[in-house]
Design a protein around this motif. Structure first.
Motif, PDB file in Angstrom:
ATOM      1  N   LYS A 230       0.827  -1.221   0.000  1.00 43.21           N
ATOM      2  CA  LYS A 230       0.000   0.000   0.000  1.00 43.21           C
ATOM      3  C   LYS A 230       0.857   1.265   0.000  1.00 43.21           C
ATOM      4  N   ASP A 231       1.950   1.233   0.743  1.00 46.50           N
ATOM      5  CA  ASP A 231       2.808   2.422   0.822  1.00 46.50           C
ATOM      6  C   ASP A 231       4.253   1.973   0.624  1.00 46.50           C
ATOM      7  N   LEU A 232       4.647   1.936  -0.648  1.00 48.03           N
ATOM      8  CA  LEU A 232       5.944   1.350  -1.016  1.00 48.03           C
ATOM      9  C   LEU A 232       7.121   2.100  -0.376  1.00 48.03           C
TER      10      LEU A 232
ATOM     11  N   PRO B  25      12.312  -2.296  16.910  1.00 41.33           N
ATOM     12  CA  PRO B  25      11.018  -2.980  17.010  1.00 41.33           C
ATOM     13  C   PRO B  25       9.877  -2.256  16.303  1.00 41.33           C
ATOM     14  N   GLU B  26      10.035  -0.925  16.159  1.00 44.38           N
ATOM     15  CA  GLU B  26       8.964  -0.148  15.516  1.00 44.38           C
ATOM     16  C   GLU B  26       8.807  -0.504  14.033  1.00 44.38           C
ATOM     17  N   THR B  27       9.825  -1.141  13.453  1.00 42.72           N
ATOM     18  CA  THR B  27       9.722  -1.458  12.014  1.00 42.72           C
ATOM     19  C   THR B  27       8.681  -2.539  11.746  1.00 42.72           C
ATOM     20  N   ILE B  28       8.344  -3.350  12.755  1.00 36.84           N
ATOM     21  CA  ILE B  28       7.301  -4.359  12.532  1.00 36.84           C
ATOM     22  C   ILE B  28       5.976  -3.659  12.240  1.00 36.84           C
ATOM     23  N   LYS B  29       5.638  -2.699  13.072  1.00 32.96           N
ATOM     24  CA  LYS B  29       4.403  -1.922  12.856  1.00 32.96           C
ATOM     25  C   LYS B  29       4.470  -1.207  11.494  1.00 32.96           C
ATOM     26  N   GLN B  30       5.630  -0.606  11.207  1.00 38.39           N
ATOM     27  CA  GLN B  30       5.754   0.147   9.953  1.00 38.39           C
ATOM     28  C   GLN B  30       5.602  -0.757   8.730  1.00 38.39           C
ATOM     29  N   LEU B  31       6.224  -1.926   8.801  1.00 40.02           N
ATOM     30  CA  LEU B  31       6.146  -2.851   7.652  1.00 40.02           C
ATOM     31  C   LEU B  31       4.710  -3.328   7.444  1.00 40.02           C
ATOM     32  N   ILE B  32       4.057  -3.695   8.526  1.00 36.97           N
ATOM     33  CA  ILE B  32       2.680  -4.211   8.415  1.00 36.97           C
ATOM     34  C   ILE B  32       1.744  -3.107   7.906  1.00 36.97           C
ATOM     35  N   GLU B  33       1.879  -1.928   8.454  1.00 33.51           N
ATOM     36  CA  GLU B  33       0.989  -0.833   8.025  1.00 33.51           C
ATOM     37  C   GLU B  33       1.254  -0.456   6.571  1.00 33.51           C
ATOM     38  N   ALA B  34       2.533  -0.431   6.183  1.00 33.70           N
ATOM     39  CA  ALA B  34       2.856  -0.072   4.796  1.00 33.70           C
ATOM     40  C   ALA B  34       2.392  -1.164   3.827  1.00 33.70           C
ATOM     41  N   ARG B  35       2.521  -2.410   4.240  1.00 31.88           N
ATOM     42  CA  ARG B  35       2.142  -3.521   3.362  1.00 31.88           C
ATOM     43  C   ARG B  35       0.632  -3.575   3.162  1.00 31.88           C
ATOM     44  N   TYR B  36      -0.110  -3.437   4.280  1.00 30.45           N
ATOM     45  CA  TYR B  36      -1.550  -3.708   4.203  1.00 30.45           C
ATOM     46  C   TYR B  36      -2.441  -2.469   4.296  1.00 30.45           C
TER      47      TYR B  36
ATOM     48  N   SER C 117       7.269   3.857   2.385  1.00 31.42           N
ATOM     49  CA  SER C 117       7.366   3.586   3.822  1.00 31.42           C
ATOM     50  C   SER C 117       7.876   2.161   4.058  1.00 31.42           C
ATOM     51  N   PHE C 118       7.405   1.216   3.239  1.00 29.12           N
ATOM     52  CA  PHE C 118       7.848  -0.175   3.375  1.00 29.12           C
ATOM     53  C   PHE C 118       9.361  -0.271   3.149  1.00 29.12           C
ATOM     54  N   LYS C 119       9.806   0.386   2.077  1.00 28.00           N
ATOM     55  CA  LYS C 119      11.252   0.312   1.755  1.00 28.00           C
ATOM     56  C   LYS C 119      12.098   0.946   2.852  1.00 28.00           C
ATOM     57  N   ALA C 120      11.603   2.047   3.412  1.00 20.83           N
ATOM     58  CA  ALA C 120      12.360   2.723   4.481  1.00 20.83           C
ATOM     59  C   ALA C 120      12.477   1.808   5.703  1.00 20.83           C
ATOM     60  N   ALA C 121      11.364   1.154   6.057  1.00 21.73           N
ATOM     61  CA  ALA C 121      11.389   0.249   7.214  1.00 21.73           C
ATOM     62  C   ALA C 121      12.259  -0.973   6.918  1.00 21.73           C
ATOM     63  N   GLN C 122      12.169  -1.462   5.689  1.00 25.59           N
ATOM     64  CA  GLN C 122      12.977  -2.622   5.281  1.00 25.59           C
ATOM     65  C   GLN C 122      14.470  -2.306   5.410  1.00 25.59           C
ATOM     66  N   LYS C 123      14.838  -1.113   4.981  1.00 22.78           N
ATOM     67  CA  LYS C 123      16.251  -0.708   5.032  1.00 22.78           C
ATOM     68  C   LYS C 123      16.753  -0.676   6.481  1.00 22.78           C
ATOM     69  N   ARG C 124      15.924  -0.114   7.358  1.00 19.08           N
ATOM     70  CA  ARG C 124      16.334  -0.012   8.763  1.00 19.08           C
ATOM     71  C   ARG C 124      16.430  -1.397   9.405  1.00 19.08           C
ATOM     72  N   PHE C 125      15.452  -2.245   9.092  1.00 19.52           N
ATOM     73  CA  PHE C 125      15.470  -3.601   9.646  1.00 19.52           C
ATOM     74  C   PHE C 125      16.704  -4.366   9.143  1.00 19.52           C
ATOM     75  N   THR C 126      16.956  -4.295   7.846  1.00 19.68           N
ATOM     76  CA  THR C 126      18.085  -5.046   7.281  1.00 19.68           C
ATOM     77  C   THR C 126      19.404  -4.581   7.886  1.00 19.68           C
ATOM     78  N   LYS C 127      19.535  -3.270   8.041  1.00 19.47           N
ATOM     79  CA  LYS C 127      20.776  -2.742   8.631  1.00 19.47           C
ATOM     80  C   LYS C 127      20.931  -3.240  10.070  1.00 19.47           C
ATOM     81  N   SER C 128      19.827  -3.184  10.814  1.00 20.43           N
ATOM     82  CA  SER C 128      19.877  -3.635  12.206  1.00 20.43           C
ATOM     83  C   SER C 128      20.268  -5.112  12.277  1.00 20.43           C
ATOM     84  N   LEU C 129      19.717  -5.899  11.370  1.00 20.28           N
ATOM     85  CA  LEU C 129      20.019  -7.339  11.352  1.00 20.28           C
ATOM     86  C   LEU C 129      21.484  -7.581  10.996  1.00 20.28           C
ATOM     87  N   MET C 130      21.939  -6.882   9.964  1.00 16.99           N
ATOM     88  CA  MET C 130      23.326  -7.109   9.520  1.00 16.99           C
ATOM     89  C   MET C 130      24.341  -6.607  10.530  1.00 16.99           C
TER      90      MET C 130
END
Lengths: 82, 567
Positions: free
Chosen positions: B213-215, B490-501, B217-230
């Protein structure tokens, strides 16, 4: 000042590969009453206390733990499971 | 997205809209909801009224690192209760590309025919599986890839699932098309076998990526999550050593299950631990890989390819739980033999944890000497041959214990424990005891917590927290190790779900999802006849001291009974 001898058992990424093989443990003599933190400083081993489990006699201890003679101190970069 | 139903009695396919109360849940939580809505909790798990449920998690479909897992579920043939078992690979991703919210295999076949269920954008077709029935998992996958091309995803069972053996799992192709990603636990392979479905082939060539739904915002959250994971220190450890980084840690706490859970320290540890394995793989070269991704897009890459001395692959991956149950638990310190046993058990389509535990019980009964890898392999071959003994072992540790009159049987709710001794890591013991899934390492491990693992008073709270989080991740389709990345942001979970759906969800969406899953699961188990008596470890663990700690499991019954109050 009395001394104690301890062994640091190194796990996973703390093990060091050398041409003569992997270094998996270090024996260390230290002044009785010094902490693990002091010993690590002497040995030049850097760990993140948040991300490392320090285990002596199968128990978690902190960097302020004062080793006893003969202690085996496991330095385990923490992971959540397998 | 839609609900796809496959009726095995009439070979029919139908498609429905997603009921409103199924929409905002996925994976494990959705499976529990479907079970409560549509499956009689008292039904025979291998009969016509049970359903095999496939449900991708809510974040599946975007190659978000470590978040494309597929959950399988149903009433467990092994435990008799709720069951969700998930796996990596490509099955989840491709189901979502076809717009499948959940796929339900329903009713019972009316004759002896076996089926391949072929799914593409036009729906489902029933195609004959007669030419692959009886084949092992690896040969089955090869034949199906020849028939359907290299771009399909496949979920399949081996001979053990066909024979309705209670420790049978469901294998999925990894990104290299090897059927090594196993939804292993709880006998769901037997449930698939009871429907006479040898494989589900998912052809998503003409599928579409799910709408976001909001590409931006999704990409921004994805970037932050991936960086945190790596950036997370654990990610490097898993990449270098795989999950087999664990033996030193488990043994360090005296918690390595050894010789059928009779000790917590293994004298052969150095020969089986991940540091040694990594050295082998680097020296051997050839097909050996120390790091390997099981899902497209995974940045952790905790999988590996274990090769022999000539560099020829034996099995992929070789993981900690398997090493623990086929290694120390059997007194075996030979990684090559453990890898070969792993391959055989995979090829039969069985769970290495329950089979490893069953072999430990068999050793205690005198059918093998602890440490005798050759004999352990012979016992595995009994399963392949389908002898009476093999049929017993293929049903897992609980059945093996009953058949061989062994009292030290490491199971809860009929499911074998993984490679953490609950008398030494008592919080994990609480998880084993109270998880609606039965003893399960993915339900909530506590070994990472900086607590006194022997103090019975502090375990329930730690276990409750991780069980809720894990049930949440299992409902998102996130690997347990993705949690390291989400923990930092942890806030990226909310951001990803809201942006996706396009939904609005709570800050603590992960925990809400986890609590909902566990609540639904406990209700299903209650209706299936489970009571507090089922939320207990085997009795021997409460009075038999475990060396070297000489500890027993002494978390109070009060703590076990009230762990999920106020969910």
């Amino acid at each position: 000042m009395s001394e104690v001898e301890v062994t640091f058992q190194l796990h996973t990424i703390l093990q060091v590969q050398t041409p003569n093989g992997r270094i998996t443990a270090l024996r260390h003599r230290m002044v009785n009453g010094q902490s693990i933190e002091d010993a690590l400083q002497d040995l030049g081993i850097q760990i993140s206390p948040e991300e490392t489990l320090i285990v002596v006699n199968r128990q978690n201890v902190g960097v302020d733990y004062q080793p006893k003679d003969g202690d085996v101190i496991h330095l385990i970069p923490a992971i959540a499971g397998g | 997205m839609n609900v796809w139903r496959i009726d095995l009695a009439n070979q029919k396919f139908s498609l429905e809209e997603v009921p409103a109360h199924w929409e905002q849940i996925g994976g494990r939580a959705l499976i529990a909801q479907v079970l409560l809505d549509e499956v009689n909790p008292l039904c025979d798990p291998l009969g016509p009224y049970n359903k095999l449920i496939l449900a991708p998690g809510l974040l599946v479909g975007h190659m978000l690192s470590s978040c494309d897992r597929i959950s399988f579920g149903g009433k467990s043939p092994l435990t008799g209760g709720v069951k969700e078992s998930n796996a990596g690979g490509t099955t989840g991703l491709k189901l979502v590309y076809l717009g499948i919210k959940t796929l339900l295999l329903e009713n019972a076949p009316q004759d002896d025919r076996w089926w391949v269920i072929y799914l593409n954008k036009d729906g489902a077709k029933f195609e004959s599986a007669q030419d692959i029935v009886g084949l092992g998992v690896y040969a089955t996958a090869e034949k199906l890839l020849e028939r359907y091309g290299k771009d399909v995803a496949i979920a399949l069972i081996g001979p053990a699932g066909e024979r309705l053996q209670l420790a049978a799992g469901i294998q999925n192709l990894d990104k290299d098309r090897v059927p090594s990603r196993i939804a292993a636990r709880g006998g769901l392979g037997a449930l698939m076998g009871s429907k006479h479905v040898k494989a589900i082939v998912i052809d998503a060539k003409e599928g579409v990526k799910p709408e976001i739904k909001d590409l931006e915002s999704f990409k921004a959250a994805q970037k932050r999550f991936t960086k945190s994971l790596m950036d997370h220190p654990q990610t490097k450890i898993y990449a270098d050593y795989g999950t087999n980084a664990m033996p030193g840690m488990s043994d360090g706490f005296g918690g390595m299950p050894t010789r059928n859970f009779s000790a917590g320290h293994f004298e052969g540890l150095e020969r089986i631990r991940g540091e040694t394995m990594r050295e082998f793989l680097l020296q051997r070269g050839g097909e050996a890989q120390t790091t390997h991704a099981c899902m497209p897009g995974c940045t952790i890459r905790c999988s590996n390819v274990y090769a022999d001395e000539k560099g020829k692959a034996i099995v992929s991956p070789l993981e900690y739980e398997t090493v623990g149950l086929l290694g120390p638990n059997l007194g075996i310190d030979d990684l090559d033999m453990i890898a070969r046993m792993n391959y055989e058990i995979n090829d039969l389509g069985l769970d290495t944890i329950d089979i490893g535990a069953a072999l430990g019980v068999a050793a205690e009964a005198g059918l093998m000497e602890f440490g005798d890898a050759k004999r352990a392999m012979e016992l595995i071959q009994e399963i392949r041959k389908g002898t009476v003994l093999g049929r017993v072992l293929g049903n897992g540790a609980a059945v093996t214990g009953r058949a061989l009159n062994v009292r030290r049987v490491p199971v809860v709710k009929g499911q074998a424990m993984s490679a953490y001794e609950p008398r030494a890591i008592k919080g994990t013991g609480v998880t084993y005891a109270t998880s609606p899934q039965g003893a399960d390492h993915t339900a909530g491990l506590t070994i990472r917590a900086k607590i006194d693992h022997l103090d019975p008073k502090v375990q329930a709270e730690v276990s409750r927290t991780v069980q809720i989080n894990m049930a949440g991740y299992d409902s998102l389709g996130a690997c347990v190790f993705a949690g390291n990345g989400f923990a930092g942001v942890p806030e990226t979970i909310k951001q990803l779900i809201e942006a996706r759906y396009g939904w609005e969800v709570a800050e603590n969406f992960l925990q809400e999802l986890g609590k909902k899953a566990i609540k639904l699961e406990r209700e299903f188990n209650r209706r299936a006849g489970f009571t507090a008596a089922d939320d207990r470890l085997p009795e021997f663990m409460t009075y038999e001291p475990l060396p070297p700690n000489h500890s027993v499991f002494d978390v109070s019954e009060q703590d076990l009974d009230h762990i999920f109050d106020n969910l």
